[in-house]
Design a protein around this motif. Structure first.
Motif, PDB file in Angstrom:
ATOM      1  N   ASN A  74       1.685 -45.300 -27.942  1.00 54.42           N
ATOM      2  CA  ASN A  74       3.091 -45.008 -28.229  1.00 54.42           C
ATOM      3  C   ASN A  74       3.327 -45.348 -29.698  1.00 54.42           C
ATOM      4  O   ASN A  74       3.549 -46.501 -30.059  1.00 54.42           O
ATOM      5  N   LYS A  75       3.268 -44.321 -30.532  1.00 53.14           N
ATOM      6  CA  LYS A  75       3.317 -44.554 -31.988  1.00 53.14           C
ATOM      7  C   LYS A  75       4.682 -45.075 -32.419  1.00 53.14           C
ATOM      8  O   LYS A  75       4.781 -45.918 -33.304  1.00 53.14           O
ATOM      9  N   SER A  76       5.724 -44.580 -31.811  1.00 47.74           N
ATOM     10  CA  SER A  76       7.065 -45.009 -32.237  1.00 47.74           C
ATOM     11  C   SER A  76       7.272 -46.487 -31.949  1.00 47.74           C
ATOM     12  O   SER A  76       7.937 -47.189 -32.709  1.00 47.74           O
ATOM     13  N   ALA A  77       6.681 -46.969 -30.867  1.00 50.52           N
ATOM     14  CA  ALA A  77       6.799 -48.390 -30.518  1.00 50.52           C
ATOM     15  C   ALA A  77       5.667 -49.213 -31.105  1.00 50.52           C
ATOM     16  O   ALA A  77       5.651 -50.444 -30.952  1.00 50.52           O
ATOM     17  N   LYS A  78       4.701 -48.560 -31.742  1.00 49.33           N
ATOM     18  CA  LYS A  78       3.506 -49.236 -32.257  1.00 49.33           C
ATOM     19  C   LYS A  78       2.863 -50.068 -31.153  1.00 49.33           C
ATOM     20  O   LYS A  78       2.621 -51.282 -31.292  1.00 49.33           O
ATOM     21  N   HIS A  79       2.587 -49.404 -30.068  1.00 54.83           N
ATOM     22  CA  HIS A  79       2.079 -50.089 -28.877  1.00 54.83           C
ATOM     23  C   HIS A  79       0.993 -49.243 -28.228  1.00 54.83           C
ATOM     24  O   HIS A  79       1.112 -48.022 -28.139  1.00 54.83           O
ATOM     25  N   LEU A  80      -0.081 -49.914 -27.796  1.00 55.20           N
ATOM     26  CA  LEU A  80      -1.059 -49.216 -26.987  1.00 55.20           C
ATOM     27  C   LEU A  80      -1.414 -50.064 -25.786  1.00 55.20           C
ATOM     28  O   LEU A  80      -1.217 -51.287 -25.787  1.00 55.20           O
ATOM     29  N   SER A  81      -1.894 -49.386 -24.761  1.00 53.79           N
ATOM     30  CA  SER A  81      -2.275 -50.101 -23.550  1.00 53.79           C
ATOM     31  C   SER A  81      -3.559 -49.495 -22.983  1.00 53.79           C
ATOM     32  O   SER A  81      -3.848 -48.318 -23.196  1.00 53.79           O
ATOM     33  N   LEU A  82      -4.288 -50.343 -22.293  1.00 49.02           N
ATOM     34  CA  LEU A  82      -5.518 -49.935 -21.613  1.00 49.02           C
ATOM     35  C   LEU A  82      -5.293 -50.103 -20.121  1.00 49.02           C
ATOM     36  O   LEU A  82      -4.927 -51.193 -19.672  1.00 49.02           O
ATOM     37  N   ARG A 108      -7.071 -52.919  -7.616  1.00 45.48           N
ATOM     38  CA  ARG A 108      -5.742 -52.681  -8.187  1.00 45.48           C
ATOM     39  C   ARG A 108      -5.881 -52.251  -9.644  1.00 45.48           C
ATOM     40  O   ARG A 108      -6.967 -52.225 -10.219  1.00 45.48           O
ATOM     41  N   ILE A 109      -4.739 -51.944 -10.259  1.00 43.75           N
ATOM     42  CA  ILE A 109      -4.739 -51.526 -11.662  1.00 43.75           C
ATOM     43  C   ILE A 109      -4.657 -52.736 -12.584  1.00 43.75           C
ATOM     44  O   ILE A 109      -3.931 -53.686 -12.309  1.00 43.75           O
ATOM     45  N   SER A 110      -5.428 -52.706 -13.650  1.00 39.14           N
ATOM     46  CA  SER A 110      -5.304 -53.696 -14.728  1.00 39.14           C
ATOM     47  C   SER A 110      -4.657 -52.999 -15.917  1.00 39.14           C
ATOM     48  O   SER A 110      -5.081 -51.900 -16.294  1.00 39.14           O
ATOM     49  N   ILE A 111      -3.652 -53.618 -16.495  1.00 43.98           N
ATOM     50  CA  ILE A 111      -2.990 -53.068 -17.678  1.00 43.98           C
ATOM     51  C   ILE A 111      -3.025 -54.111 -18.781  1.00 43.98           C
ATOM     52  O   ILE A 111      -2.457 -55.197 -18.643  1.00 43.98           O
ATOM     53  N   LEU A 112      -3.713 -53.780 -19.861  1.00 44.20           N
ATOM     54  CA  LEU A 112      -3.806 -54.675 -21.005  1.00 44.20           C
ATOM     55  C   LEU A 112      -3.011 -54.065 -22.152  1.00 44.20           C
ATOM     56  O   LEU A 112      -3.131 -52.880 -22.424  1.00 44.20           O
ATOM     57  N   ASN A 113      -2.245 -54.893 -22.817  1.00 44.54           N
ATOM     58  CA  ASN A 113      -1.331 -54.405 -23.843  1.00 44.54           C
ATOM     59  C   ASN A 113      -1.693 -54.884 -25.238  1.00 44.54           C
ATOM     60  O   ASN A 113      -2.300 -55.954 -25.404  1.00 44.54           O
ATOM     61  N   CYS A 114      -1.260 -54.098 -26.211  1.00 47.58           N
ATOM     62  CA  CYS A 114      -1.577 -54.401 -27.603  1.00 47.58           C
ATOM     63  C   CYS A 114      -0.465 -53.838 -28.487  1.00 47.58           C
ATOM     64  O   CYS A 114      -0.017 -52.701 -28.268  1.00 47.58           O
ATOM     65  N   ASP A 115      -0.006 -54.607 -29.444  1.00 46.63           N
ATOM     66  CA  ASP A 115       1.007 -54.150 -30.397  1.00 46.63           C
ATOM     67  C   ASP A 115       0.462 -54.260 -31.807  1.00 46.63           C
ATOM     68  O   ASP A 115      -0.327 -55.155 -32.103  1.00 46.63           O
ATOM     69  N   TYR A 116       0.901 -53.373 -32.670  1.00 50.46           N
ATOM     70  CA  TYR A 116       0.466 -53.438 -34.064  1.00 50.46           C
ATOM     71  C   TYR A 116       1.662 -53.260 -34.985  1.00 50.46           C
ATOM     72  O   TYR A 116       2.705 -52.744 -34.585  1.00 50.46           O
TER      73      TYR A 116
END
Lengths: 115, 113
Positions: free
Chosen positions: A67-75, A17-25
């Motif tokens: 996503n620069k506007s949300a200051k969010h990245l995901s792997l 399955r897919i793994s989605i890891l999130n990160c905010d800055y």
């Protein structure tokens, strides 16, 4: 003041399955982002990176979205494999000559992939 | 293949002792870094060096000092170890260019009793 946050301490997924890891800055000066993987008793190893001029970077099973506007990245890891079980850290860096490539890390997310 | 080595994998010291952690890289990297990793806190930067004999404080330098006498070697010094310095210590190095990744050593698990 935690400038890079990984709000999920752990994630459990089934093999394939897919793994989605999130990160905010929070720091607007960050413009280069990396993901590292760490196994127990080993140092972190570089996985994938993305510059702020892009919104997606792909390397095999691994894709990072920014996503620069949300200051969010995901792997995204597709498909997930048991060998992917590790701690994943996101990290961010400002560019510029005086930064010396300093990285600010998130707290890490423990990914467990079940066979 | 980049190699970053750390002098010890495990270390046990007593409160008040002076502790030296050594890091050596073999890729002629300009920049070197010391982090500590604690559960729930991620990796936090203690000190870094961008050239021989040059050093700058990171986010948590209190209780630590560093030394970089040769380009390939970066030492972390705990002048008087305390129990709250029990942690995993990680060394990293990179070239000076913007956007280059950091390469990490295997870490030293330090326990201060």
């Amino acid at each position: 003041d935690q400038q890079v946050k990984q709000n999920s301490p752990s994630l459990s997924v089934q093999e394939g399955r897919i793994s989605i890891l999130n990160c905010d800055y929070t720091n607007s000066m960050f413009d280069y982002f990396l993901w590292y993987k760490k196994y127990p008793a080993e140092g972190p190893t570089f996985l994938i990176s993305i510059s702020s001029i892009k919104d997606k970077n792909e390397d095999g099973r691994f894709t990072v979205f920014l996503n620069k506007s949300a200051k969010h990245l995901s792997l995204h890891i597709v498909p997930s494999q048991p060998g992917d079980s590790a701690v994943y850290f996101c990290a961010a860096s400002p560019s510029g000559g005086t930064s010396y490539g300093k990285l600010t890390f998130g707290q890490g997310t423990i990914l467990t992939v079940h066979p | 293949d980049v190699k970053v080595t750390q002098s010890s994998r495990y270390l046990v010291k007593r409160t008040g002792e002076k502790v030296f952690l050594e890091c050596v890289q073999d890729m002629d990297h300009e920049n070197m870094f010391w982090y500590r990793q604690d559960p729930g806190l991620g990796l936090r930067l203690i000190y870094f060096s961008y050239d021989v004999k040059m050093k700058e404080k990171g986010d948590i330098p209190e209780g630590y000092s560093v030394s970089r006498e040769k380009k390939e070697r970066f030492s972390l010094i705990l002048e008087s170890a305390s129990t709250n310095q029990t942690s995993m210590y990680l060394c990293a190095s990179k070239w000076a260019g913007v956007g280059d990744t950091q390469y990490f050593g295997p870490g030293t698990r330090l326990t201060v009793l």
